[in-house]
Design a protein around this motif. Structure first.
Motif, PDB file in Angstrom:
ATOM      1  N   GLU A 163      -2.995  26.820  -1.529  1.00  0.00           N
ATOM      2  CA  GLU A 163      -2.008  26.034  -0.782  1.00  0.00           C
ATOM      3  C   GLU A 163      -1.942  24.583  -1.253  1.00  0.00           C
ATOM      4  OE1 GLU A 163      -0.045  27.594   1.236  1.00  0.00           O
ATOM      5  OE2 GLU A 163      -1.178  29.476   0.991  1.00  0.00           O
ATOM      6  N   ASP A 164      -2.454  24.318  -2.430  1.00  0.00           N
ATOM      7  CA  ASP A 164      -2.512  22.956  -2.958  1.00  0.00           C
ATOM      8  C   ASP A 164      -1.245  22.661  -3.771  1.00  0.00           C
ATOM      9  OD1 ASP A 164      -3.003  20.590  -4.367  1.00  0.00           O
ATOM     10  OD2 ASP A 164      -5.117  21.054  -4.715  1.00  0.00           O
ATOM     11  N   GLU A 165      -0.349  21.833  -3.226  1.00  0.00           N
ATOM     12  CA  GLU A 165       0.915  21.537  -3.896  1.00  0.00           C
ATOM     13  C   GLU A 165       0.685  20.847  -5.242  1.00  0.00           C
ATOM     14  OE1 GLU A 165       4.034  22.412  -3.229  1.00  0.00           O
ATOM     15  OE2 GLU A 165       3.239  23.612  -1.578  1.00  0.00           O
ATOM     16  N   GLY A 166      -0.337  19.999  -5.291  1.00  0.00           N
ATOM     17  CA  GLY A 166      -0.636  19.328  -6.549  1.00  0.00           C
ATOM     18  C   GLY A 166      -0.995  20.309  -7.650  1.00  0.00           C
ATOM     19  N   TYR A 167      -1.730  21.360  -7.280  1.00  0.00           N
ATOM     20  CA  TYR A 167      -2.107  22.378  -8.263  1.00  0.00           C
ATOM     21  C   TYR A 167      -0.877  23.093  -8.801  1.00  0.00           C
ATOM     22  CZ  TYR A 167      -3.582  26.918 -10.032  1.00  0.00           C
ATOM     23  OH  TYR A 167      -3.727  28.041 -10.799  1.00  0.00           O
ATOM     24  N   TRP A 168       0.014  23.510  -7.917  1.00  0.00           N
ATOM     25  CA  TRP A 168       1.197  24.249  -8.362  1.00  0.00           C
ATOM     26  C   TRP A 168       2.142  23.362  -9.165  1.00  0.00           C
ATOM     27  CZ3 TRP A 168       0.500  29.078  -8.633  1.00  0.00           C
ATOM     28  CH2 TRP A 168      -0.329  29.737  -7.710  1.00  0.00           C
ATOM     29  N   ASN A 169       2.178  22.083  -8.837  1.00  0.00           N
ATOM     30  CA  ASN A 169       2.957  21.142  -9.651  1.00  0.00           C
ATOM     31  C   ASN A 169       2.378  21.043 -11.055  1.00  0.00           C
ATOM     32  OD1 ASN A 169       4.852  18.865 -10.153  1.00  0.00           O
ATOM     33  ND2 ASN A 169       2.975  17.654 -10.172  1.00  0.00           N
ATOM     34  N   LEU A 170       1.042  21.007 -11.141  1.00  0.00           N
ATOM     35  CA  LEU A 170       0.377  20.964 -12.437  1.00  0.00           C
ATOM     36  C   LEU A 170       0.706  22.203 -13.264  1.00  0.00           C
ATOM     37  CD1 LEU A 170      -1.736  19.940 -14.510  1.00  0.00           C
ATOM     38  CD2 LEU A 170      -3.489  21.059 -13.093  1.00  0.00           C
ATOM     39  N   VAL A 171       0.671  23.364 -12.638  1.00  0.00           N
ATOM     40  CA  VAL A 171       0.974  24.611 -13.345  1.00  0.00           C
ATOM     41  C   VAL A 171       2.370  24.563 -13.951  1.00  0.00           C
ATOM     42  CG1 VAL A 171       1.363  27.094 -13.057  1.00  0.00           C
ATOM     43  CG2 VAL A 171      -0.630  26.012 -12.000  1.00  0.00           C
ATOM     44  N   GLU A 172       3.326  24.027 -13.205  1.00  0.00           N
ATOM     45  CA  GLU A 172       4.695  23.939 -13.722  1.00  0.00           C
ATOM     46  C   GLU A 172       4.781  22.989 -14.918  1.00  0.00           C
ATOM     47  OE1 GLU A 172       7.294  25.850 -12.921  1.00  0.00           O
ATOM     48  OE2 GLU A 172       5.773  26.903 -11.729  1.00  0.00           O
ATOM     49  N   ILE A 173       4.077  21.878 -14.854  1.00  0.00           N
ATOM     50  CA  ILE A 173       4.059  20.933 -15.979  1.00  0.00           C
ATOM     51  C   ILE A 173       3.450  21.597 -17.213  1.00  0.00           C
ATOM     52  CG2 ILE A 173       3.070  18.766 -16.827  1.00  0.00           C
ATOM     53  CD1 ILE A 173       3.208  17.730 -13.942  1.00  0.00           C
ATOM     54  N   MET A 174       2.387  22.357 -17.024  1.00  0.00           N
ATOM     55  CA  MET A 174       1.737  23.054 -18.131  1.00  0.00           C
ATOM     56  C   MET A 174       2.666  24.108 -18.731  1.00  0.00           C
ATOM     57  SD  MET A 174      -2.026  23.515 -16.406  1.00  0.00           S
ATOM     58  CE  MET A 174      -2.728  24.429 -17.767  1.00  0.00           C
ATOM     59  N   LYS A 175       3.360  24.839 -17.893  1.00  0.00           N
ATOM     60  CA  LYS A 175       4.290  25.866 -18.375  1.00  0.00           C
ATOM     61  C   LYS A 175       5.424  25.243 -19.186  1.00  0.00           C
ATOM     62  CE  LYS A 175       3.502  29.412 -14.843  1.00  0.00           C
ATOM     63  NZ  LYS A 175       4.085  30.162 -13.695  1.00  0.00           N
ATOM     64  N   LYS A 176       5.903  24.095 -18.733  1.00  0.00           N
ATOM     65  CA  LYS A 176       6.963  23.410 -19.454  1.00  0.00           C
ATOM     66  C   LYS A 176       6.488  22.949 -20.828  1.00  0.00           C
ATOM     67  CE  LYS A 176      10.201  19.526 -19.141  1.00  0.00           C
ATOM     68  NZ  LYS A 176      10.675  18.379 -18.301  1.00  0.00           N
ATOM     69  N   ALA A 177       5.290  22.367 -20.883  1.00  0.00           N
ATOM     70  CA  ALA A 177       4.736  21.925 -22.164  1.00  0.00           C
ATOM     71  C   ALA A 177       4.500  23.110 -23.088  1.00  0.00           C
ATOM     72  CB  ALA A 177       3.427  21.168 -21.927  1.00  0.00           C
ATOM     73  N   ALA A 178       4.030  24.226 -22.530  1.00  0.00           N
ATOM     74  CA  ALA A 178       3.799  25.425 -23.338  1.00  0.00           C
ATOM     75  C   ALA A 178       5.110  25.912 -23.953  1.00  0.00           C
ATOM     76  CB  ALA A 178       3.164  26.515 -22.477  1.00  0.00           C
ATOM     77  N   ALA A 179       6.167  25.932 -23.155  1.00  0.00           N
ATOM     78  CA  ALA A 179       7.468  26.372 -23.656  1.00  0.00           C
ATOM     79  C   ALA A 179       7.992  25.439 -24.741  1.00  0.00           C
ATOM     80  CB  ALA A 179       8.460  26.458 -22.499  1.00  0.00           C
ATOM     81  N   ASN A 180       7.755  24.146 -24.584  1.00  0.00           N
ATOM     82  CA  ASN A 180       8.222  23.175 -25.584  1.00  0.00           C
ATOM     83  C   ASN A 180       7.619  23.424 -26.963  1.00  0.00           C
ATOM     84  OD1 ASN A 180       9.718  21.859 -23.629  1.00  0.00           O
ATOM     85  ND2 ASN A 180       8.222  20.244 -23.283  1.00  0.00           N
ATOM     86  N   HIS A 181       6.392  23.933 -27.002  1.00  0.00           N
ATOM     87  CA  HIS A 181       5.682  24.101 -28.270  1.00  0.00           C
ATOM     88  C   HIS A 181       5.551  25.558 -28.689  1.00  0.00           C
ATOM     89  CE1 HIS A 181       4.329  19.870 -28.552  1.00  0.00           C
ATOM     90  NE2 HIS A 181       4.287  19.930 -27.233  1.00  0.00           N
ATOM     91  N   GLY A 182       6.082  26.466 -27.886  1.00  0.00           N
ATOM     92  CA  GLY A 182       5.915  27.882 -28.196  1.00  0.00           C
ATOM     93  C   GLY A 182       4.469  28.306 -28.099  1.00  0.00           C
ATOM     94  N   LYS A 183       3.737  27.726 -27.134  1.00  0.00           N
ATOM     95  CA  LYS A 183       2.321  28.005 -26.951  1.00  0.00           C
ATOM     96  C   LYS A 183       2.079  28.611 -25.571  1.00  0.00           C
ATOM     97  CE  LYS A 183       1.261  26.107 -30.917  1.00  0.00           C
ATOM     98  NZ  LYS A 183       0.752  26.911 -32.063  1.00  0.00           N
TER      99      LYS A 183
END
Length: 375
Positions: A269-289
């Motif tokens: 239930e940690d909003e900060g954690y789920w926000n972090l996951v979205e940032i990581m997913k976006k960076a992964a998509a940017n680099h194909g990683k």
């Protein structure tokens, strides 16, 4: 970033020891008798599967293997030892640790001279080697004088049984005291600190890593993916019972949760954690990683880090994690976004130190406080 020797290899701190920027952790090798919670996950590996992991790691250019005498009560070291006999020993840097309770007698635990010397002998036997490249304390011992511990380690270096000394799991004042005591005694100093560090655990930036940066120690990072919480595989609102992961295993019995393998409820239930996951997913998509590669690369781009220790249970995981050490980088904007999403609270005295030293540095002194560790 940390000093490099070329390609995937970096110096471990200011020592002359070259290690893979991705280190293979082996806590998953073996299965402890009696169902010990730390080593009873269904993802633990038998010798055959562990040797397959080791073979592939070596084929990918890895040379740095980390274990400990307590991992499955010696089984991890034994598995590495049986594999090591089939390799060219000088191609690999083997790191292990001592301090944990390894028997029922009063002297079967701690960092006293007797225990250290005996544990080193036992590790050498299990590893089937006549020297340990990096011998580390597994944690501070409040019951033993530090001088006794350091002199025992120094004697092992002088005897040729240990090449370098490291420490693990200490706080800031302990880290500085270790360095200063070794200097005052004129004996072998430590070259590295093995510490939990990841996007969800950054407290060592305030103290311990400052000591490492000022004293030239390399940082070895453990639990870089926080037991699976930084893999991006979990979805909000979906419990991980049937994921086949360590998190799923712990979710069924949260009493077994530890810092390196947290309970799902800690973050569900940690909003900060789920926000972090979205940032990581976006960076992964940017680099194909992949998301795990982003979490590992964030660590590798921290200049205090020499090597990141991964724990894997399959060849697929190994190959994905190893790719984080290849020649690609997160952008400065991506690093900043990740930093800000997981920033430590600005608290006294660190906020005042930072505020009053902004723009003040001297190139002839150690690099300044915040900017050279956190960036």
């Amino acid at each position: 970033m940390a000093a490099q020797t070329g390609g995937k290899y970096q110096f471990l701190g200011r020592s002359g020891l070259s290690v893979s920027n991705i280190c293979l952790g082996t806590m998953t090798f073996g299965k402890a008798p009696g169902g010990h919670p730390a080593f009873s996950s269904p993802t633990q590996l038998d010798e055959t599967k562990a040797h397959e992991i080791l073979d592939r790691y070596a084929a990918l250019g890895g040379n740095f293997i980390d274990t400990a005498n307590m991992y499955c009560f010696g089984q991890s070291e034994e598995i590495i030892g049986s594999w090591l006999t089939k390799q060219k020993r000088s191609n690999f840097v083997i790191a292990t640790k001592c301090r944990a309770k390894m028997g029922d007698a009063p002297n079967d635990v701690g960092l006293g001279r007797r225990h250290i010397i005996q544990m080193c002998e036992d590790s050498l036997r299990r590893l089937q080697t006549d020297y340990i490249d990096l011998y580390q304390t597994h944690c501070w011992d409040y019951a033993v004088p530090l001088e006794e511990t350091l002199r025992a380690f120094d004697d092992l270096v002088k005897a040729g049984k240990v090449r370098y000394i490291g420490v693990s799991n200490v706080n800031g004042w302990q880290m500085q005291k270790i360095v200063d005591t070794a200097k005052s005694l004129g004996i072998s100093n430590v070259i590295s600190l093995q510490q939990q560090y990841n996007l969800l655990c950054r407290h060592s930036e305030w103290e311990e890593f400052q000591v490492c940066r000022n004293e030239g120690l390399g940082v070895m990072v453990w639990s870089p993916l926080k037991g699976g919480m930084l893999t991006g595989k979990f979805q909000r609102g979906e419990k991980p019972e049937d994921s086949g992961s360590r998190i799923g295993h712990v979710h069924k019995n949260e009493k077994t949760a530890i810092s390196s393998c947290p309970a799902w409820s800690w973050y569900a239930e940690d909003e900060g954690y789920w926000n972090l996951v979205e940032i990581m997913k976006k960076a992964a998509a940017n680099h194909g990683k992949s998301v795990p590669q982003v979490a590992l690369k964030w660590l590798l781009q921290k200049n205090v880090v020499s090597s990141v220790i991964i724990g894997v249970t399959s060849i697929k995981q190994l190959e994905d994690n190893m790719a984080a050490g290849e020649d690609w980088c997160l952008t400065q904007d991506e690093m900043t976004s990740l930093d800000q999403a997981t920033a430590l609270p600005s608290t006294y005295p660190y906020n005042q130190l930072e505020r009053m030293n902004t723009g003040r540095s001297n190139p002839y002194l150690s690099l300044p406080f915040v900017e050279n560790v956190f960036k």
